[in-house]
Every structure is written in structure tokens, then in C-alpha cells.
Design a protein around this motif. Sequence first.
Motif, PDB file in Angstrom:
ATOM      1  N   SER B  15      -0.814  10.493  -1.408  1.00 27.97           N
ATOM      2  CA  SER B  15      -1.583   9.629  -0.381  1.00 27.97           C
ATOM      3  C   SER B  15      -1.475   8.249  -1.015  1.00 27.97           C
ATOM      4  CB  SER B  15      -2.979  10.172  -0.629  1.00 27.97           C
ATOM      5  OG  SER B  15      -3.753   9.903  -1.755  1.00 27.97           O
ATOM      6  N   LYS B  16      -0.577   7.872  -2.075  1.00 26.54           N
ATOM      7  CA  LYS B  16      -0.452   6.623  -2.319  1.00 26.54           C
ATOM      8  C   LYS B  16       0.287   6.040  -1.246  1.00 26.54           C
ATOM      9  CE  LYS B  16       3.447   6.979  -5.474  1.00 26.54           C
ATOM     10  NZ  LYS B  16       3.910   7.121  -6.664  1.00 26.54           N
ATOM     11  N   TYR B  17       1.052   6.769  -0.602  1.00 25.79           N
ATOM     12  CA  TYR B  17       2.152   6.253   0.396  1.00 25.79           C
ATOM     13  C   TYR B  17       1.461   5.977   1.658  1.00 25.79           C
ATOM     14  CZ  TYR B  17       5.658   7.753  -2.897  1.00 25.79           C
ATOM     15  OH  TYR B  17       6.385   7.650  -3.953  1.00 25.79           O
ATOM     16  N   LEU B  18       0.056   6.028   1.650  1.00 23.43           N
ATOM     17  CA  LEU B  18      -0.469   5.722   3.103  1.00 23.43           C
ATOM     18  C   LEU B  18      -0.926   4.280   3.149  1.00 23.43           C
ATOM     19  CD1 LEU B  18      -2.921   8.851   3.644  1.00 23.43           C
ATOM     20  CD2 LEU B  18      -0.595   8.487   4.440  1.00 23.43           C
ATOM     21  N   ASP B  22      -3.825   3.461   7.710  1.00 19.86           N
ATOM     22  CA  ASP B  22      -3.724   4.779   7.595  1.00 19.86           C
ATOM     23  C   ASP B  22      -5.017   5.607   7.027  1.00 19.86           C
ATOM     24  OD1 ASP B  22      -0.982   4.531   8.952  1.00 19.86           O
ATOM     25  OD2 ASP B  22      -0.188   4.778   6.874  1.00 19.86           O
ATOM     26  N   LEU B  58       0.087  -0.240  -1.147  1.00 16.38           N
ATOM     27  CA  LEU B  58       0.745   0.850  -0.818  1.00 16.38           C
ATOM     28  C   LEU B  58       1.591   1.304  -2.122  1.00 16.38           C
ATOM     29  CD1 LEU B  58       2.260   1.911   2.455  1.00 16.38           C
ATOM     30  CD2 LEU B  58       3.789   1.871   0.317  1.00 16.38           C
TER      31      LEU B  58
END
Lengths: 603, 224
Positions: B15-18, B22, B58
Motif C-alpha cells: 500500500s506504500k505505492y498508493l 489514491d 509514495l
Amino acid sequence: MDKKIRSLQYGELEKLLEGIERPGRYVGNEAGISSKGPGWLADMGRGVLVCLAFPDIYEVGMPNLGLQILYDIINGYPCFSAERAYAPWIDFEERLRRTKTALFSLENRIFLDSFDLIGFSLQHELLYTNTLNMLDIGGIEVISGKRGPDAPLVCAGGPAVVNPGPMSRFMDFMVVGDGEEIIIELLKLLQKHKYGDGNKGAFLKDIAKLDGVYVPSEYRFFFYNDGKIKKIEPPLKVKKAVIKDLDSFRIVTRPVIPGIKTVHDRYEVEIMRGCPRGCRFCQAGYIYRPVRKRKAEKLVEQSIEGLANTGYEEISFLSLSASDYSELDSLLKGILEEMKGKNLSISLPSLRLDSFSIGIAELINQGRRPGLTFAPEAGSQRMRDIIKKNITERQIMECIDIAFGSGWEKIKLYFMIGLPGEKEEDILEIAELIKRIAWRARKAMPRSKLKRFYINVSINVFIPKPFTPFQWTAQDAPERFEEKIHLILKNISARYINISWSNPDISRIECALSRGDIRMGKAIEDAWKKGARFDNWNELFNRDAWIDSFKINKIPVEFFTSRKYDTGEILPWDIVDIGIKKRIFLAGYNKALELINIDSQIK
Amino acid sequence: MEIKFRFKFLKEGSSKYLSHLDVISVMTRALRRAGIALKYTEGFNQRPKLSFGPPVPLGIESRAEYCDITVVEDMTDEEFASRANESLIGGIRISAVKQFSGRPASLMSIIDIIDYSIYIGSSYPGREKSLEIIDSACSIVDFKGSIHDTGAGKKSKDGKFWVIKLSGFAGTSENMGMKVFRPVQFVEKFKEIVLYYGLDIERVVKEEAYSLKEGEKLTPFEVL
């Protein structure tokens, strides 16, 4: 056919994603995932593993409803599991190739070559090269005849394979028509062969008998010296797969919900399949027939369930022509009633504008005024008659009066150029119509809003498509398109009118691919090898790769584009029975020609 | 009936890539799926009343994201957290909730200091060497004055990593004449330094966010 499943570890993915644009595209951290977990994969029993592949980036592919429908159906079976894969953007492709990492699915990060079956959804012809690219990055030989017995089976469905010729070189089989029923029949047969004789050839022979399935290796094409098709062996047509009753399949009430923003980030519900209008240029208007409607009552009930499961704040009712959905009013009122106070917005992308639908638009927008969309397609009434776009200028203007008198301030118009029988006057009429609409809208608006008035005009290049009455007509040369676009631009100068147009060079390739035959396969392969991919992205379109590739394969592009096909010749897509007789298309074509000729006799 | 909650949530794993945008829609949809009646803003473009603290950039994980929300139904802190958590996607989880009343200053405006942990893929390299590495990192011109506290670090519980903790100034600090700490850029430069010593950064985590009140560090819950 049985083999070990290999996948990418999360830690390795993290390393791969360093410095990659929008990494959320590749991590699959989404709500609503329904594929089977690692436990099932470790001990599959008689399981079959499918990858549903969409050859465009995640943000474009995620909203595709067809893929979500198949995903939902397949994963409803305990012995089948479907995962998804999208085309990596160029930065991630480069990273995968440099690190020699194969493309993987989102859910369990399974490398593509570990699947039993890979099914591509091909929405248009400009995704062909991306399809080869995904196979290649996935570690799979692109040419079907060169794939070994352990390689996955590769198939495709969607509107860009109703003419299966061009992709025949790469696909083990293609599916024409509705996928809901056929997908399970196919998977059951695949299961039988996977755990039986293990023979892909035997599987293909079996499925070739099914409606909707085209197996290229079962057919041979013979050509005349002039390039036209002499005969197709065997002469049996593949009948389109059709489901009779849409309501026998529930809508997808538990779709996968993207974590990152997509092009249409909303809950999508199909209300009707097929279109009764039959505009002569429109492929979708024919290939999705017969027209089938879902019952409003069931739609309301299932949509409410879907909204509760997803948490979406917007619902989009999809069809090719929402105005022809007879229960539209009760559908909308039903949903609004049920969702009162829950902040739901509704969109109806295919609403045809008339005075009735402005009322609908007011109902669903409840005070908000997004842009109105309007597709006259042609500027002159003569041209609209030729293409059978049944709308008059008077209807357009009535609609403008009501809309702009009741608060709307933006409008988007769609036109097409290069239509059969088109003359300079017809092009000038596009510019005139845009100006008349602008004038009329500004007159109807309150003066205080004039500053915000805006028209977006989108001009598309006509592409004759298989299974339309215009399938035989010639496409204009790119230079002609440029002249026509220039003529429109020259005649419009208002700063509140913004005009955009499609790239004629790209449309020419799309035309060649959509009307091509099996010989096109080698050209697609060579263009891809020369770097063509993401062909519908203007900034990435590689014109030289295509021109070189056509040249080395001795394919004259004009043969498939600027040439008027003979009504008597065998068409590459004659191998498919789309459910509409050729004489119906021919009648539409002749009617259009008649309208074109009447006009020239008067003058 | 209206209840205001301040809640703290984790943003771990993939979820760190949201992005922050987002996260807003992921959170809103999860709360709607949970059937929690949210209060919406007035007007044509109605949005739920969610107000977040300064979001973690992000690519960095977080154990201390904060958000204020107003719901229009009666529920306890625990009920809110458990219902929301059942609907949230992997990696995002509400870890603490506190009800409040009145109109406290927004989360965005009160966070002055943010703590980070940097996990380096090696056990402790020894005090002298570790201080040397950190010194060279903190003397990178771009970050001078933006980090106000750091130590030589210690081993992680499992002994696999060497963990460095550091405190950086957040956006509000600009008003106090301090420089804002940019963790992404810092990690990029710091990575070069640790690579030079034959080490690599494995994980970066935002640990906590604080408000400064009369020289005292208070968490967003403590200021309420």
C-alpha cells in the motif's frame, strides 16, 4: 501440460519498482480480488489456471467490463482460477527486460509462462503489437506454431478479433461473440485434456467444433495473384457465440476495485447489449446484436448490492445507446430512490441527446452540470442520411436551447471525416454546424455565464470496419485527411471552440489491420520487432516501423485501405458468421450509394 | 447525530505505492463498504468530510498516518475501527481512534515533527563506523537543518537490520524558519553513502508525527 508454477517474490518486486512511474499499477493491492490463493496453487488438484490479459496499461484496462465479467465467472468455479495482467508501461518494460524478469500476473505474481491459458481482450486493432509484447516479456514465443507443448495456450476475444485473420499467426484460438457461456465450456475441455491426454492439439480439435471458436490451424487461405482471396478451406463459417438472456447472468456485484486512479473509476453496469440503430459506419452497432436488455427491476436490486460491496460513489450504466433502453426512467428512479442521501452520482455515457434525455440528464445530475456530449458525426443532413445517423439539425438545436437555457455551459461534439461520398461542402458544413451550435447555445445561456462557455470538438478519421455496410468502402489517404482538418480549422476561429483530431497515419494502420487477412500477421510481428507498441498513443506511434514492415513483407497498404473492396470478392472475415447476413450489409451499402448518387445527379 | 473521530492508520507493504489521492478514495470506499454513514460537505460537488495529516510520500511505509472524520451515526471508537478494518485493503489498517469535539486546528497545520526509521540490511556495523556514516549523511548540504535528532541506531529486534531513527521537520516548520525534511530525497542520497560502505537500505518507515507545544512533543491524540 502439467508444470511447476513459478512466481515473483514480493521483495524482488520492491526492488524492480524503484524509480518506476506509478508503481501502483503493478502491485495488485486491490479490493475484490477473487482468484485462488497460494494454498490452491500449491495443491491444484484438477485445477486450471487462467491469465486474463489486457494489452494496455492498468489505468485503461481496469475499467474494461468484459474482463471483469470473465474474471467473476471463472473465479466462481472452485477448480478454476483467473488472474490478471496488463501491459507494463515503457519504463517498467525496460526494467523487466534489463533484469530478465518475466511479466507476471497481479494477484499471485505468477509469470505468464506458468499459466495454462492466457486470454487477451482485444478492444481495437492498435493493441495487436502490445499483445505480442506482453507474450514476449512473459517469456512466451509469440508465433503459435513455434510454441512448445509446455507453453500456455494463447487466445483472444473482443471486437478486434471479429476478423480473426491478422492475429491468426499468434493465437491458438480466438473467440467471437459473448464470452459468458463459452469460457466455462472451454475451461472444462481444457481441464479434461490437461489431466487426460495432455495434448494441446487434441484440445484445439475439440473446441473447434464449438460456436464462437476459431482455430486458425484448422483453416487454409488461397489467394489470387492480385492479392484477393480465392478460397477458404474448409468453407465452414464460425458462428458467433451468443447468450440469449442477459439476466441469466447476474451483473458483477463484486468487481476488482483499483487502488490507483483509472480512466473510468466507477461502478460499471451493463444495461443492454447490442444496438438497434445500425449507423452504417459503426461496427459495435452490428457485432453485438441481437439487442438484449436486462430488466430494470433486477438491475436496481443487483446494482444496490454492487454499490454496497464496492463503496463506489458513482455508477455508470453502460450500453451502446441508453436512449433505446425502454426502462431507463424506472431504472434511474429506482436507483435514486434506493440511494437517497447516500451521495451517489450516475453517468449514462451513451445517452443520445434529445429533449427527452435532457430531462434524464437533469434527473441524474441533480443540480450539477457536467459537460454534455453530442455526436452529430457529420455536418450536413445529406451526409447524416448517407451514414444513417438519424438526427436532424432541428433536433440538435432544440436540445441546445433546453440544455443551455437550464444551466449547462460546456458541450463536446463528435464528428467524423472521410466518410463515403463526402465532398468539400460537407466538410465546410461541419465548421458551419459547430458555429451555429455555438451561436445558439450562447443565445440560450444567461449572460452571466457566457464567460464560462466552452465547446470541445473531436474529429475522428473514418475507418471502414468489417461487419458494417461500409466494410467495402475505401479510406481516404492521410494527405486528404490533413487537408480536410485544415479546412475546418481555417473556418473556425472562436477562442471558446477547442478542436482536436485523430492522427490520420495511425488511423490508416488501424484500417489496414482491421480489414487485413492472415498475411498481415507477419507485418504485425515485424513492426513490433522494429519497436512498434502502444500504437494508439500519439507520442509513441512508430510510423517508420510500420512502413518498413509493410515494405519488407511486400504488403501494399493501399490494398487494405484506399481500395474499394468488390462486393463479390471473398472478404477475410467471411470465415465468421456474425449473425447478420451479408445481403443485409450489402443492402445498407447500396442504399448509401444510392443517396450519394441522387445527390450528384441533382447537381 | 454527529461524531468526530481522529484515527491513526498504518500504510504498510504494497500500500506504500498508493499516492495520497489514491489513499483518499481507498479510505472513502472502504468506509462506504463498511456501511459507516459519513458526513458529506455541502454543495454540488459533495465529498465526505475527511481531513488528513501530512501524508507519507509514495514509496515509504507508515505507522502513523492520521485522519479526522465526521460520521452521522452512533458508534464507539472500537466499533468504528473494527468495521473499517474489515473493509480495508491489505497494508492499510486503523490502529487507534479517539473521539473529539469542538473544532481543533487541522492535522495538516499542527504536525511539526515526523520520526522515521531507516532499516539497513546488515547488523550493527559498530558505533564508530555507524556514527561516521550518519555524520556524512547529515552533512549533505540539502538536508542540513532539516533533521534535528538522530542517533547511531541499533539492531532490530530480530537482529537482521541496523535501524537508524531520525526526526525531520514537517511543513509547519517553515513558519518557524526551519527547513522541511524531504525523506524521499534523503533516502536517495543516503543510499549512495551506505552503498559506499557496502550496505543497502531495506526499508524506510514513518514512525510517528508530533506537534510541538512549548518545547514538548505531543502526538495528534495528545493535543486533543
